[in-house]
Design an enzyme around this catalytic site. Structure first.
Site, PDB file in Angstrom:
ATOM      1  N   ARG A  56       0.903  -1.097  -0.022  1.00  0.00           N
ATOM      2  CA  ARG A  56      -0.113  -0.189   0.008  1.00  0.00           C
ATOM      3  C   ARG A  56       0.868   1.220   0.076  1.00  0.00           C
ATOM      4  O   ARG A  56       2.040   1.362   0.714  1.00  0.00           O
ATOM      5  CB  ARG A  56      -0.660  -0.187   1.252  1.00  0.00           C
ATOM      6  CG  ARG A  56      -1.883   1.257   1.228  1.00  0.00           C
ATOM      7  CD  ARG A  56      -2.622   1.466   2.530  1.00  0.00           C
ATOM      8  NE  ARG A  56      -3.288   2.391   2.580  1.00  0.00           N
ATOM      9  CZ  ARG A  56      -3.768   3.056   3.751  1.00  0.00           C
ATOM     10  NH1 ARG A  56      -3.294   2.657   4.929  1.00  0.00           N
ATOM     11  NH2 ARG A  56      -4.619   4.211   3.823  1.00  0.00           N
ATOM     12  N   PHE A  61       1.862  10.596   1.834  1.00  0.00           N
ATOM     13  CA  PHE A  61       1.464  10.281   3.156  1.00  0.00           C
ATOM     14  C   PHE A  61       2.207   8.999   3.745  1.00  0.00           C
ATOM     15  O   PHE A  61       2.926   9.350   4.679  1.00  0.00           O
ATOM     16  CB  PHE A  61      -0.065   9.932   3.077  1.00  0.00           C
ATOM     17  CG  PHE A  61      -0.850   9.555   4.491  1.00  0.00           C
ATOM     18  CD1 PHE A  61      -0.433  10.341   5.486  1.00  0.00           C
ATOM     19  CD2 PHE A  61      -1.470   8.426   4.528  1.00  0.00           C
ATOM     20  CE1 PHE A  61      -1.140   9.982   6.688  1.00  0.00           C
ATOM     21  CE2 PHE A  61      -2.170   8.032   5.717  1.00  0.00           C
ATOM     22  CZ  PHE A  61      -1.966   8.906   6.910  1.00  0.00           C
ATOM     23  N   GLN A  64       3.241   1.402   3.045  1.00  0.00           N
ATOM     24  CA  GLN A  64       2.911   0.275   3.980  1.00  0.00           C
ATOM     25  C   GLN A  64       3.641  -0.820   3.468  1.00  0.00           C
ATOM     26  O   GLN A  64       3.545  -1.236   2.296  1.00  0.00           O
ATOM     27  CB  GLN A  64       1.605   0.245   4.522  1.00  0.00           C
ATOM     28  CG  GLN A  64       1.219  -0.713   5.483  1.00  0.00           C
ATOM     29  CD  GLN A  64      -0.146  -0.532   5.888  1.00  0.00           C
ATOM     30  OE1 GLN A  64      -0.635   0.690   5.688  1.00  0.00           O
ATOM     31  NE2 GLN A  64      -0.686  -1.389   6.717  1.00  0.00           N
ATOM     32  N   ASN A 103      -1.896  -0.325  12.380  1.00  0.00           N
ATOM     33  CA  ASN A 103      -3.137  -1.200  13.427  1.00  0.00           C
ATOM     34  C   ASN A 103      -4.338  -0.779  12.533  1.00  0.00           C
ATOM     35  O   ASN A 103      -4.477   0.011  11.580  1.00  0.00           O
ATOM     36  CB  ASN A 103      -2.991  -0.839  14.518  1.00  0.00           C
ATOM     37  CG  ASN A 103      -3.265   0.734  14.901  1.00  0.00           C
ATOM     38  OD1 ASN A 103      -3.819   1.342  14.160  1.00  0.00           O
ATOM     39  ND2 ASN A 103      -2.716   1.275  15.789  1.00  0.00           N
ATOM     40  N   PHE A 115       4.830   1.188   8.421  1.00  0.00           N
ATOM     41  CA  PHE A 115       4.936   1.907   7.422  1.00  0.00           C
ATOM     42  C   PHE A 115       5.965   3.192   7.567  1.00  0.00           C
ATOM     43  O   PHE A 115       6.464   3.274   8.578  1.00  0.00           O
ATOM     44  CB  PHE A 115       3.536   2.582   7.173  1.00  0.00           C
ATOM     45  CG  PHE A 115       3.019   3.413   8.474  1.00  0.00           C
ATOM     46  CD1 PHE A 115       3.208   4.633   8.457  1.00  0.00           C
ATOM     47  CD2 PHE A 115       2.308   2.612   9.432  1.00  0.00           C
ATOM     48  CE1 PHE A 115       2.776   5.357   9.551  1.00  0.00           C
ATOM     49  CE2 PHE A 115       1.709   3.257  10.409  1.00  0.00           C
ATOM     50  CZ  PHE A 115       1.912   4.966  10.546  1.00  0.00           C
ATOM     51  N   LEU A 124      -1.528  11.109  12.866  1.00  0.00           N
ATOM     52  CA  LEU A 124      -1.255   9.899  13.146  1.00  0.00           C
ATOM     53  C   LEU A 124      -0.830   9.858  14.667  1.00  0.00           C
ATOM     54  O   LEU A 124      -0.453   8.985  15.352  1.00  0.00           O
ATOM     55  CB  LEU A 124      -0.275   9.019  12.343  1.00  0.00           C
ATOM     56  CG  LEU A 124      -0.497   9.097  10.894  1.00  0.00           C
ATOM     57  CD1 LEU A 124       0.355   8.523  10.035  1.00  0.00           C
ATOM     58  CD2 LEU A 124      -1.805   8.266  10.707  1.00  0.00           C
ATOM     59  N   HIS A 128      -0.491   5.763  16.734  1.00  0.00           N
ATOM     60  CA  HIS A 128       0.272   4.571  16.051  1.00  0.00           C
ATOM     61  C   HIS A 128       1.723   4.733  17.025  1.00  0.00           C
ATOM     62  O   HIS A 128       2.009   5.658  17.302  1.00  0.00           O
ATOM     63  CB  HIS A 128       0.468   4.662  14.369  1.00  0.00           C
ATOM     64  CG  HIS A 128      -0.798   4.598  13.742  1.00  0.00           C
ATOM     65  ND1 HIS A 128      -1.090   3.422  13.070  1.00  0.00           N
ATOM     66  CD2 HIS A 128      -1.591   5.403  13.311  1.00  0.00           C
ATOM     67  CE1 HIS A 128      -2.179   3.264  12.530  1.00  0.00           C
ATOM     68  NE2 HIS A 128      -2.401   4.821  12.481  1.00  0.00           N
TER      69      HIS A 128
END
Length: 475
Positions: A56, A61, A64, A103, A115, A124, A128
């Site tokens: 991903r 941004f 991942q 998560n 990531f 974030l 995380h």
């Protein structure tokens, strides 16, 4: 940006992630996030992230990875169950190149996926576990992740892969991996082989029989039904209810009659008759096979013989061509020798002779030129000495008047005479313009004084004075 780095604590762990886009150097905050870093180091030691793709990518941004299935729905932690988030007040998502665990929105759902941020991500914060950062010029390899071609599901069309992760610094020396990287690789290869074997077996099971070579229509169905019935047939007798003296018939014994019975004699006669009918056919087939084999053998021999003859003919042609070329070369050599005898020296010898003669002439000319130059230099030197500055100005002026020098008013005005030697008697003289005081004042004004040298001189003078006073006191 320097203030941002100053607020972060020092790192205590380090790894190098080898990807298909290049190496990514990551330093980890093991003291601030011990559980997350221990999970990461343990999975790396087990080879868990080897051959895992970046499944991903969201440009600007995150990028991942960490899911062995490559779907974004898999992965497990080293602890066997998801672990909770670890946050720190000095660790913030304030720039690109930060590494954190992914998560599903729950604070206790961290497993193996992680990531790397591609830009500032304040949203974030406290959601995380931020446990590492990318350092050095390898950040440019991270930026390549944000330039990949993606589909509508934010999945790279050609996803980069993690080839391996090397541990450079690991503060957790007590970690014992559940399985080594080599064992995990062997298990992975075994799973792939099993999947391939199951696929091949399924293909064989689904394959249809080619009934066109064996039988047609109802005969094929009858044969398949007979095979299935024979496979299902079982012996249903009970040995405990039969006397020991009697033999228990079996399906195999039923199909094999005993020797001496009427049925066995009839079967033997029938078999003998079928054998006699089959013998001529087999003999004819055998004869046909032998004839075909002999014909094929003869054809192969003929083909081989023709090939050998063709190669021999080709060799003969090559030999003739080589002999002809040798004759031509020998004839040309003889003709060349005869021509050389007729014409005398060769063209090469003539050119070499010309070159040698020109070289000798050049040497003589060079010597002559050198002698001319030396003689001209000697003559010029003698003229300089003759008309040097030792002559006074009056004599020089008198000579100029006698000579005329083509000056206006002279007797020979307008006639060019190449005997101007007045310039040879010139001498350089310094003229005192009366500015001596200004010169001395300028020297005084522009004197450079080094204060350190002056201080050293004062200190040295003081030391000498103290030395003289000490000697007087000792006296």
């Amino acid at each position: 940006m320097s203030n941002l780095y100053m607020t972060e604590p020092a790192t205590t762990g380090k790894v190098i992630v080898e990807t298909t886009l290049g190496e990514i150097e990551i330093e980890l905050w093991c003291k601030e996030t011990p559980k997350a870093c221990r999970n990461f180091f343990a999975l790396v030691m087990e080879g868990y992230y080897d051959d895992v793709i970046f499944h991903r990518v969201v440009p600007g941004f995150i990028a991942q990875t960490g899911d062995p299935s490559g779907t974004g729905m898999g992965g497990e932690s080293y602890y066997g169950e998801p672990f909770e988030n670890e946050t720190h007040s000095r660790l913030k998502f304030n720039r690109r190149g930060l590494v954190a665990f992914a998560n599903n929105g729950d604070k206790c759902s961290n497993t193996s996926q992680w990531f790397i941020t591609l830009d500032r991500a304040d949203e974030l914060q406290n959601k995380h576990t931020l446990f590492g950062k990318v350092v050095g010029p390898t950040i440019y390899n991270v930026l390549k992740l944000g330039e990949l071609e993606l589909d509508k599901q934010e999945r790279p069309l050609y996803p980069p892969k993690i080839k391996a992760i090397r541990i450079v610094e690991n503060p957790f020396t007590d970690i014992v991996p559940r399985i080594t990287a080599a064992e995990r690789k062997a298990q992975h290869e075994a799973r792939i082989e099993i999947a391939r074997e199951n696929e091949r077996r399924e293909q064989r099971r689904k394959a249809k029989k080619n009934t066109g070579l064996l039988s047609f229509g109802e005969e094929a169905e009858t044969q398949e039904a007979a095979e299935r019935a024979a496979a299902k047939r079982k012996n249903i007798t009970r040995p405990d209810l039969i006397d020991s003296g009697t033999s228990v018939p079996s399906p195999l014994s039923e199909s094999m009659p005993t020797e001496g019975s009427t049925f066995s004699k009839a079967a033997a006669k029938t078999k003998a008759r079928e054998d006699r009918q089959r013998e001529p056919e087999e003999t004819a087939d055998l004869a046909g096979i032998r004839e075909r084999h002999a014909a094929e053998k003869e054809a192969a021999a003929i083909t081989r013989k023709a090939e050998i003859e063709r190669m021999q003919a080709k060799l003969r042609k090559l030999e003739k061509r080589a002999a002809a070329s040798d004759d031509d070369s020998s004839d040309s050599d003889d003709a060349r020798d005869a021509k050389r005898k007729r014409t005398g020296p060769s063209f090469l010898d003539q050119e070499l002779a010309k070159y040698s003669a020109a070289r000798r002439g050049n040497r003589k000319g060079a010597r002559k030129d050198e002698d001319d130059v030396l003689s001209a230099l000697s003559s010029f030197t003698s003229r300089i000495r003759k008309n040097g500055p030792e002559d006074n100005e009056e004599e020089t002026a008198q000579k100029e008047e006698e000579r005329g020098d083509g000056l206006p008013g002279s007797a020979e005005e307008g006639i060019e005479v190449d005997d101007d030697v007045g310039w040879m008697s010139h001498a350089l003289k310094a003229v005192n313009d009366g500015n001596a005081d200004q010169t001395r004042r300028a020297e005084t004004d522009y004197t450079v004084i080094d204060p350190r040298a002056k201080a050293r001189a004062i200190k040295e003078e003081k030391r000498r004075d103290e030395g003289r006073g000490g000697r007087q006191f000792r006296r």
